[in-house]
Design a protein around this motif. Sequence first.
Motif, PDB file in Angstrom:
ATOM      1  N   LEU A 167       0.837  -1.204   0.000  1.00 39.96           N
ATOM      2  CA  LEU A 167       0.000   0.000   0.000  1.00 39.96           C
ATOM      3  C   LEU A 167       0.878   1.263   0.000  1.00 39.96           C
ATOM      4  CD1 LEU A 167      -3.059   0.590   0.115  1.00 39.96           C
ATOM      5  CD2 LEU A 167      -2.810   0.831   2.594  1.00 39.96           C
ATOM      6  N   ALA A 168       1.926   1.245   0.827  1.00 43.81           N
ATOM      7  CA  ALA A 168       2.839   2.395   0.877  1.00 43.81           C
ATOM      8  C   ALA A 168       3.542   2.571  -0.471  1.00 43.81           C
ATOM      9  CB  ALA A 168       3.863   2.186   1.993  1.00 43.81           C
ATOM     10  N   GLU A 169       3.943   1.459  -1.071  1.00 48.74           N
ATOM     11  CA  GLU A 169       4.625   1.533  -2.376  1.00 48.74           C
ATOM     12  C   GLU A 169       3.681   2.079  -3.447  1.00 48.74           C
ATOM     13  OE1 GLU A 169       6.591  -2.152  -3.346  1.00 48.74           O
ATOM     14  OE2 GLU A 169       6.737  -1.586  -5.462  1.00 48.74           O
ATOM     15  N   MET A 170       2.412   1.641  -3.397  1.00 48.11           N
ATOM     16  CA  MET A 170       1.427   2.157  -4.357  1.00 48.11           C
ATOM     17  C   MET A 170       1.279   3.665  -4.215  1.00 48.11           C
ATOM     18  SD  MET A 170      -2.666   1.499  -4.504  1.00 48.11           S
ATOM     19  CE  MET A 170      -2.999   2.821  -3.347  1.00 48.11           C
ATOM     20  N   ARG A 171       1.257   4.141  -2.994  1.00 47.04           N
ATOM     21  CA  ARG A 171       1.101   5.584  -2.771  1.00 47.04           C
ATOM     22  C   ARG A 171       2.327   6.342  -3.288  1.00 47.04           C
ATOM     23  NH1 ARG A 171      -2.885   7.308   0.313  1.00 47.04           N
ATOM     24  NH2 ARG A 171      -1.744   8.821   1.566  1.00 47.04           N
ATOM     25  N   GLU A 172       3.500   5.723  -3.178  1.00 49.35           N
ATOM     26  CA  GLU A 172       4.709   6.343  -3.740  1.00 49.35           C
ATOM     27  C   GLU A 172       4.618   6.422  -5.262  1.00 49.35           C
ATOM     28  OE1 GLU A 172       8.140   4.155  -2.408  1.00 49.35           O
ATOM     29  OE2 GLU A 172       7.644   4.534  -0.300  1.00 49.35           O
ATOM     30  N   VAL A 173       4.116   5.358  -5.878  1.00 43.16           N
ATOM     31  CA  VAL A 173       3.978   5.351  -7.345  1.00 43.16           C
ATOM     32  C   VAL A 173       3.007   6.438  -7.781  1.00 43.16           C
ATOM     33  CG1 VAL A 173       3.078   4.012  -9.308  1.00 43.16           C
ATOM     34  CG2 VAL A 173       4.608   2.930  -7.653  1.00 43.16           C
ATOM     35  N   LEU A 174       1.875   6.549  -7.088  1.00 39.40           N
ATOM     36  CA  LEU A 174       0.883   7.573  -7.453  1.00 39.40           C
ATOM     37  C   LEU A 174       1.461   8.979  -7.259  1.00 39.40           C
ATOM     38  CD1 LEU A 174      -2.327   5.931  -5.944  1.00 39.40           C
ATOM     39  CD2 LEU A 174      -1.832   6.278  -8.378  1.00 39.40           C
ATOM     40  N   ALA A 175       2.248   9.162  -6.206  1.00 33.24           N
ATOM     41  CA  ALA A 175       2.865  10.477  -5.978  1.00 33.24           C
ATOM     42  C   ALA A 175       3.883  10.775  -7.078  1.00 33.24           C
ATOM     43  CB  ALA A 175       3.526  10.506  -4.599  1.00 33.24           C
ATOM     44  N   ALA A 176       4.680   9.765  -7.452  1.00 32.66           N
ATOM     45  CA  ALA A 176       5.697   9.970  -8.489  1.00 32.66           C
ATOM     46  C   ALA A 176       5.062  10.249  -9.845  1.00 32.66           C
ATOM     47  CB  ALA A 176       6.596   8.732  -8.576  1.00 32.66           C
ATOM     48  N   LEU A 177       3.852   9.765 -10.023  1.00 31.46           N
ATOM     49  CA  LEU A 177       3.136  10.011 -11.273  1.00 31.46           C
ATOM     50  C   LEU A 177       2.890  11.507 -11.466  1.00 31.46           C
ATOM     51  CD1 LEU A 177       1.881   8.292 -13.517  1.00 31.46           C
ATOM     52  CD2 LEU A 177      -0.217   8.184 -12.169  1.00 31.46           C
ATOM     53  N   GLY A 178       2.627  12.179 -10.374  1.00 32.50           N
ATOM     54  CA  GLY A 178       2.476  13.630 -10.456  1.00 32.50           C
ATOM     55  C   GLY A 178       1.214  14.075 -11.171  1.00 32.50           C
ATOM     56  N   ARG A 179       0.203  13.253 -11.131  1.00 31.31           N
ATOM     57  CA  ARG A 179      -1.077  13.606 -11.741  1.00 31.31           C
ATOM     58  C   ARG A 179      -2.173  13.486 -10.684  1.00 31.31           C
ATOM     59  NH1 ARG A 179       2.183  14.889 -14.929  1.00 31.31           N
ATOM     60  NH2 ARG A 179       2.130  14.699 -17.196  1.00 31.31           N
ATOM     61  N   PRO A 180      -3.213  14.340 -10.777  1.00 31.80           N
ATOM     62  CA  PRO A 180      -4.253  14.310  -9.739  1.00 31.80           C
ATOM     63  C   PRO A 180      -5.242  13.164  -9.959  1.00 31.80           C
ATOM     64  CG  PRO A 180      -4.755  16.011 -11.361  1.00 31.80           C
ATOM     65  CD  PRO A 180      -3.461  15.389 -11.804  1.00 31.80           C
ATOM     66  N   ILE A 181      -4.818  11.957  -9.649  1.00 30.59           N
ATOM     67  CA  ILE A 181      -5.697  10.787  -9.802  1.00 30.59           C
ATOM     68  C   ILE A 181      -6.684  10.781  -8.626  1.00 30.59           C
ATOM     69  CG2 ILE A 181      -5.797   8.263  -9.978  1.00 30.59           C
ATOM     70  CD1 ILE A 181      -4.115   9.427 -12.206  1.00 30.59           C
ATOM     71  N   GLU A 182      -7.977  10.887  -8.922  1.00 36.29           N
ATOM     72  CA  GLU A 182      -8.950  10.852  -7.820  1.00 36.29           C
ATOM     73  C   GLU A 182      -8.886   9.483  -7.149  1.00 36.29           C
ATOM     74  OE1 GLU A 182     -11.535  13.131 -10.983  1.00 36.29           O
ATOM     75  OE2 GLU A 182      -9.920  11.653 -11.083  1.00 36.29           O
ATOM     76  N   PRO A 183      -8.937   9.462  -5.808  1.00 38.60           N
ATOM     77  CA  PRO A 183      -8.792   8.182  -5.093  1.00 38.60           C
ATOM     78  C   PRO A 183      -9.805   7.125  -5.521  1.00 38.60           C
ATOM     79  CG  PRO A 183      -8.651  10.024  -3.567  1.00 38.60           C
ATOM     80  CD  PRO A 183      -9.017  10.611  -4.895  1.00 38.60           C
ATOM     81  N   TRP A 184     -11.017   7.529  -5.888  1.00 36.60           N
ATOM     82  CA  TRP A 184     -12.016   6.515  -6.249  1.00 36.60           C
ATOM     83  C   TRP A 184     -11.687   5.833  -7.578  1.00 36.60           C
ATOM     84  CZ3 TRP A 184     -14.445   7.385 -10.868  1.00 36.60           C
ATOM     85  CH2 TRP A 184     -14.461   8.705 -11.330  1.00 36.60           C
ATOM     86  N   ARG A 185     -10.731   6.383  -8.323  1.00 38.15           N
ATOM     87  CA  ARG A 185     -10.272   5.702  -9.545  1.00 38.15           C
ATOM     88  C   ARG A 185      -9.195   4.655  -9.241  1.00 38.15           C
ATOM     89  NH1 ARG A 185     -11.784   8.257 -14.270  1.00 38.15           N
ATOM     90  NH2 ARG A 185     -12.522  10.385 -14.008  1.00 38.15           N
ATOM     91  N   VAL A 186      -8.750   4.607  -7.987  1.00 36.07           N
ATOM     92  CA  VAL A 186      -7.687   3.680  -7.592  1.00 36.07           C
ATOM     93  C   VAL A 186      -8.327   2.422  -7.011  1.00 36.07           C
ATOM     94  CG1 VAL A 186      -5.705   3.339  -6.071  1.00 36.07           C
ATOM     95  CG2 VAL A 186      -6.089   5.575  -7.153  1.00 36.07           C
ATOM     96  N   LEU A 187      -8.084   1.302  -7.649  1.00 36.19           N
ATOM     97  CA  LEU A 187      -8.714   0.039  -7.261  1.00 36.19           C
ATOM     98  C   LEU A 187      -7.712  -0.835  -6.527  1.00 36.19           C
ATOM     99  CD1 LEU A 187     -10.649   1.090  -9.468  1.00 36.19           C
ATOM    100  CD2 LEU A 187     -10.764  -1.223 -10.337  1.00 36.19           C
ATOM    101  N   LEU A 188      -8.084  -1.265  -5.348  1.00 42.22           N
ATOM    102  CA  LEU A 188      -7.244  -2.189  -4.583  1.00 42.22           C
ATOM    103  C   LEU A 188      -7.719  -3.606  -4.849  1.00 42.22           C
ATOM    104  CD1 LEU A 188      -7.224  -0.320  -1.126  1.00 42.22           C
ATOM    105  CD2 LEU A 188      -5.748   0.068  -3.119  1.00 42.22           C
ATOM    106  N   MET A 189      -6.819  -4.422  -5.363  1.00 43.28           N
ATOM    107  CA  MET A 189      -7.198  -5.809  -5.687  1.00 43.28           C
ATOM    108  C   MET A 189      -6.406  -6.774  -4.812  1.00 43.28           C
ATOM    109  SD  MET A 189      -7.864  -6.035  -9.723  1.00 43.28           S
ATOM    110  CE  MET A 189      -6.427  -7.005  -9.903  1.00 43.28           C
TER     111      MET A 189
END
Length: 231
Positions: A167-189
Motif C-alpha cells: 500500500l505504501a509503495e502504491m502511494r509512492e507510485v501515485l505520488a511519483a506520477l504527479g497527476r491528480p488521480i482521484e482516489p475513487w479511480r484507484v482500485l485495490l485488488m
Amino acid sequence: MRVAEIFYSLQGEGALTGVPSVFVRVSGCNLRCDWCDTPYASWNPEGEEWTLDAILAEVTRHPARHVVLTGGEPMLARELPELARRLRAGGYHLTIETAGTLPPAGIACDLASISPKLSNSTPSEARAGAAWRRRHEETRLNFDALRAWADGYETQWKFVIASDADLAEMREVLAALGRPIEPWRVLLMPEGTDVATLRGRQEFLIAAAKTHGYRLSPRLHIEWFGNKRGT
Ligand code: SF4
C-alpha cells in the motif's frame, strides 16, 4: 495478431463490474509477474494468429456492446490501434486493460484500465531466470507512458495489494506520477486465484479503502466462475 482467447462473460473488476462484455485476450507480454493469473498469455504464450476481420466477426456474434482488449499486454500488438478504431467505429464501448508500460500513442479507447506493477510482481531468479527478472524489474514502471495514459484517457488504476508495504509503495507510485488521480479511480485488488484466499485478504483492503477513499475491487469473476479460462 496472436490471440489466446476470445470469450463472452461479465466484467468482474472495476468500474464496469457486471457488464456483459466480449474479452479479446491478446497473447504475449513484456512482463513476467510472479502471480500472473493468465500465464497462457505471458509466461507460456499460446494462441493462433487472427485477422482483424475474424476478430470482429467473433465479437459481433455476442449480444454485448462492451469489448475489453486484454492480455498479456495488448499494447504490444502492432494491429491493436486499427482493431480499436474499428471496434469504436462499430459503436462498441472499448476498455483496454494494460500494465501501462507502453504509451497509448493516440489509440482509441473509452476506458483505460491500467495496472502498474509493484515490486511484489517481480519473480525470483529461480523461477524466471536472471534475464527475465532483470527485464521485468526494468520494464514494470514507465512513468512517461503512465502519464500519457493519465493525461489523455478516462482511466482506472488497479493495484495488486497484499500488505501495508504494498500500500505504501502504491502511494509512492501515485505520488511519483504527479497527476491528480482521484482516489475513487484507484482500485485495490487482493492477490489470489481462489475465493477463500481473496476473501481472507479483503478485510485489510476494505480498511485501506475506507481510510484513503480508494475503491475495493474484489475480482468477482473468480467468485462467480472460479479461476477458469474463458470467464
Ligand atoms: S502484465 Fe499481466 S499478463 Fe503480463 S505477466 Fe503481469 S499479470 Fe501476467
